[in-house]
Scaffold this active site. Structure first.
Site, PDB file in Angstrom:
ATOM      1  N   GLU A 150       0.825  -1.212   0.000  1.00 47.01           N
ATOM      2  CA  GLU A 150       0.000   0.000   0.000  1.00 47.01           C
ATOM      3  C   GLU A 150       0.860   1.263   0.000  1.00 47.01           C
ATOM      4  OE1 GLU A 150      -3.634   0.402   0.119  1.00 47.01           O
ATOM      5  OE2 GLU A 150      -2.785   2.299  -0.519  1.00 47.01           O
ATOM      6  N   ASP A 209       1.317   4.196  -2.891  1.00 45.45           N
ATOM      7  CA  ASP A 209       0.934   5.584  -2.622  1.00 45.45           C
ATOM      8  C   ASP A 209       2.085   6.542  -2.888  1.00 45.45           C
ATOM      9  OD1 ASP A 209      -1.503   4.591  -1.819  1.00 45.45           O
ATOM     10  OD2 ASP A 209      -1.133   4.793   0.325  1.00 45.45           O
ATOM     11  N   SER A 242      -7.309   2.308  -3.808  1.00 48.16           N
ATOM     12  CA  SER A 242      -6.057   2.751  -3.193  1.00 48.16           C
ATOM     13  C   SER A 242      -5.159   3.465  -4.181  1.00 48.16           C
ATOM     14  CB  SER A 242      -5.264   1.545  -2.701  1.00 48.16           C
ATOM     15  OG  SER A 242      -5.618   1.220  -1.399  1.00 48.16           O
ATOM     16  N   ASP A 257     -17.857  11.747 -17.965  1.00 49.87           N
ATOM     17  CA  ASP A 257     -18.796  10.813 -17.351  1.00 49.87           C
ATOM     18  C   ASP A 257     -18.335   9.371 -17.571  1.00 49.87           C
ATOM     19  OD1 ASP A 257     -21.027  10.022 -16.026  1.00 49.87           O
ATOM     20  OD2 ASP A 257     -22.459  10.713 -17.546  1.00 49.87           O
ATOM     21  N   GLY A 307     -24.393  11.098 -15.853  1.00 51.42           N
ATOM     22  CA  GLY A 307     -24.284  11.945 -14.662  1.00 51.42           C
ATOM     23  C   GLY A 307     -23.750  11.148 -13.487  1.00 51.42           C
ATOM     24  N   ASP A 334     -23.281   8.679 -10.426  1.00 46.40           N
ATOM     25  CA  ASP A 334     -23.796   7.359 -10.037  1.00 46.40           C
ATOM     26  C   ASP A 334     -22.961   6.829  -8.878  1.00 46.40           C
ATOM     27  OD1 ASP A 334     -21.494   5.735 -11.181  1.00 46.40           O
ATOM     28  OD2 ASP A 334     -22.217   6.683 -13.016  1.00 46.40           O
TER      29      ASP A 334
END
Ligand SMILES: *[C@@H]1O[C@H](CO)[C@@H](O)[C@H](O)[C@H]1NC(C)=O
Ligand SMILES: *[C@@H]1O[C@H](CO)[C@@H](O)[C@H](O)[C@H]1NC(C)=O
Ligand SMILES: *[C@@H]1O[C@H](CO)[C@@H](O)[C@H](O)[C@H]1NC(C)=O
Ligand SMILES: *[C@@H]1O[C@H](CO)[C@@H](O)[C@H](O)[C@H]1NC(C)=O
Ligand SMILES: *[C@@H]1O[C@H](CO)[C@@H](O)[C@H](O)[C@H]1NC(C)=O
Ligand SMILES: *[C@@H]1O[C@H](CO)[C@@H](O)[C@H](O)[C@H]1NC(C)=O
Ligand SMILES: *[C@@H]1O[C@H](CO)[C@@H](O)[C@H](O)[C@H]1NC(C)=O
Length: 604
Positions: free
Chosen positions: A309, A313, A520, A562, A581, A583
């Protein structure tokens, strides 16, 4: 907040016994917090030893919280005259500090019950004292048990409900240790097999000369189709039109990423990654800040669970924003105060790729934490969270009693929750499609599914009311589930807010190239874009952008593409579907960096 109370049975008995006839026996107690069920994977074992001591913390009700939304809106709504006029830490502390009345009423109750040596801690003046289990049980009309975690065998001391005198209910926020479990946050990341030897797209490093792969790949080095094999920083720059960072960043800008010990980045892996994709960043390291006894442990560098992780990052965030400094907030596992565990953040952006299931925490605790994110927003911090990797199923991929599980903090209306997309493999010429301004991504559909849905705790913030109700009332997207499955009233906070690529990120872990999937990856990518925008705003003498959502929703037509294909299936359902749009799979869509920059530069 995590409580770990080791070797409790051996602790000394508290000396101050309660007076024989104490006033609390005649006051009316009312239930203050109650759990309907204990978190999954925990089992109740034995009664707590009555003489063991508990470190009791009483969080007092904060003043002015009913105005939180209004305050935050005034500095983050682009229509507000005070847009960007962020508050100082002192203004925040003064505004929300508990009242003197709350403090003295609660102290009086404690004193009436023979508890006198009470300390007051932190900005929130939390009341702190030690008391034996039997005395806390009488004080709060509860029972303490030891609970055990299935997998780890960790023990935890808790009760399932507690009460306070009726006249004090409005003065008390939460009391610990009570119904809150030390549930560990889950990272939103999965490892995939690195199977493609082809060089992914890279700008700062030459391709291996012998690389050839049929007609489509012999083009120039910028062949975007290679991004199907692995996403690199240059792929993200191409997809979202992200520029190279300024070579002379301003000192006032800052970018923070939070990790939980024992997860840490590995310095040598950063350099291998930079060697591949961002040679000028070789040797750059995060600024390390440890919180709550967090530690940096670089051992076992090839253990994906320890480093996957953080490496993801920092490799991507640093490559995308270098030479901007990136700060690591390394948070330890234990935190024994009733204040939220985030008040140390001072960077303009905070990216976090960890989360909980709403069902694991209690509403009062989530509200407390969520309000801390609101306070960060007031101070000009953009708090950006990944939305989870298991669609509507929560981290456990299970829906107890058939109910969808929302992710927290993504479900807090004061954070920006980022879902995941992937490249649309049915498009055979990304470059042309991008040149035409087309969307080349769909909702992620690998072993990772974009987290999204509706909160069972937080109500809908006004910035998203219109688009969420359009979604719920549109025949093409209306979810086929009743209120047993999710809060379908249109009054619940819905997430994510936005999304970004989260598929096949090329990371280095333990010296080897791997690919990973997850929201992530999406969160630090979006956070990097916001950091570059802050750089431009601060250089132009403007404030950091702070809480993003009012601007994102108000300017959605301009700033996103979108996402209209895919869903977030889990728990033997199709989850929610994407649509025109907003969701609850991809949020508003994927960001267009240049348009986002233009909108934010147009604001004061
Ligand atoms: C990236 O670095 C690793 C480790 O040095 C190396 O094995 C791999 O071939 C490199 N990949 C590219 C695309 O340069
Ligand atoms: C980055 O951090 C280092 C160490 O604190 C500092 O010397 C340097 O000025 C910082 N760079 C920028 C651009 O803020
Ligand atoms: C952060 O800590 C690591 C390990 O001690 C160190 O290698 C690195 O240089 C530190 N970062 C900075 C900016 O000092
Ligand atoms: C950090 O460690 C010190 C020493 O072990 C301990 O006294 C302190 O309570 C710990 N702090 C937290 C927040 O756990
Ligand atoms: C749905 O959410 C709203 C806002 O939080 C809440 O007022 C309402 O009670 C919830 N409805 C159900 C059925 O849970
Ligand atoms: C949506 O569905 C309802 C009921 O099935 C129908 O009456 C309505 O005309 C539909 N609306 C649109 C725009 O198709
Ligand atoms: C939702 O639908 C299920 C299955 O049809 C049913 O058992 C349940 O009672 C319904 N719940 C509500 C609140 O209508």
């Amino acid at each position: 907040m995590h409580f770990i109370l080791p070797v409790l049975a051996t602790l000394a008995v508290v000396s101050s016994a309660l007076p024989a006839h104490t006033p609390y026996t005649i006051t009316n107690h009312v239930v203050h917090e109650k759990r309907n069920s204990i978190p999954s994977k925990w089992a109740r074992r034995s009664k707590m030893e009555p003489s063991a001591k508990l470190p009791v913390r009483i969080g007092l009700t904060q003043r002015n919280m009913h105005r939180a939304h209004e305050y935050l809106d005034s500095v983050s709504n682009p229509s507000s005259k005070d847009y960007g006029r962020h508050w100082s830490i002192n203004e925040v502390t003064d505004t929300f500090a508990p009242s003197e009345e709350s403090r003295s009423e609660v102290l009086q109750w404690l004193s009436d019950n023979g508890i006198s040596s009470v300390k007051s801690g932190g900005a929130l003046h939390t009341l702190e004292f030690d008391l034996s289990v039997s005395e806390v049980e009488r004080l709060l009309k509860t029972e303490y048990w030891i609970y055990e975690h299935d997998a780890s065998g960790d023990a935890h001391v808790a009760c399932e409900e507690y009460s306070v005198p009726e006249h004090l209910k409005r003065h008390i926020n939460i009391i610990t240790p009570t119904v809150h479990f030390d549930v560990k946050p889950t990272r939103h990341l999965s490892k995939r097999e690195w199977k493609n030897p082809a060089d992914p797209l890279t700008g700062s490093h030459p391709y291996h000369e012998e690389y050839q792969e049929g007609p489509s790949a012999q083009a120039d080095d910028d062949d975007l189709q290679k991004c199907n094999d692995a996403i690199t920083p240059d792929c993200l720059r191409a997809i979202y039109n992200i520029p190279q960072a300024s070579e002379t960043p301003c000192e006032e800008n800052s970018f923070g990423i939070l990790e939980y010990t024992p997860n840490t980045y590995v310095p040598s892996d950063l350099d291998l990654f930079f060697g591949n994709y961002s040679t000028n960043a070789i040797g750059a390291r995060p600024l390390n800040l440890t919180e709550n006894n967090g530690t940096l442990d670089f051992s076992d560098p090839s253990d994906f669970n320890l480093h996957g992780e953080s490496n993801l990052d920092f490799e991507f965030a640093m490559a995308l924003t270098y030479p901007q400094n990136v700060t690591l907030y390394e948070v330890g596992a234990t935190n024994t105060n009733t204040e939220a565990d985030i008040d140390f953040v001072t960077t303009n952006v905070l990216s976090v790729s960890w989360g909980y299931d709403e069902t694991d925490l209690t509403p009062a605790y989530m509200e407390l934490l969520c309000n801390e994110y609101m306070k960060l927003g007031l101070q000009g911090v953009s708090v950006i969270y990944s939305s989870g990797d298991n669609g509507v199923g929560g981290n456990g991929k299970t829906c107890p009693d058939g109910r969808f599980v929302a992710d927290f903090p993504a479900s807090c209306p004061y954070v920006t929750a980022v879902g995941a997309t992937q490249l649309d493999t049915s498009i055979d010429d990304y470059e042309t499609a991008l040149a035409n301004g087309e969307q080349i991504e769909v909702a992620i559909k690998s072993q990772v599914i974009s987290g999204g849905g509706f909160s069972d705790v937080f109500s809908i913030p006004d910035y998203q009311q219109d688009v969420v109700n359009s979604y719920l009332n549109n025949n093409a997207t209306r979810p086929p589930y009743n209120s047993s499955v999710y809060n379908n009233t249109g009054y619940a906070r819905a997430y994510p807010d936005i999304s970004a690529n989260g598929h096949n990120y090329a990371v280095i872990v333990g010296g080897t190239q791997q690919v990973v999937d997850g929201t992530s990856a999406s969160a630090p990518t979006f956070a990097s874009m916001i950091t570059l925008i802050n750089e431009e705003r601060i250089s132009a003498g403007k404030s950091s952008v702070g809480f993003l959502n009012p601007v994102l929703y108000q300017y959605a037509d301009e700033i996103v593409k979108d996402v209209v294909s895919g869903n977030n299936a889990a728990c033997n359902t199709n989850g929610f579907v994407t649509g025109e749009g907003w969701d609850p799979v991809s949020g508003l869509g994927t960001p267009k960096y240049d348009a986002l920059l233009e909108v934010f530069m147009g604001l004061d």
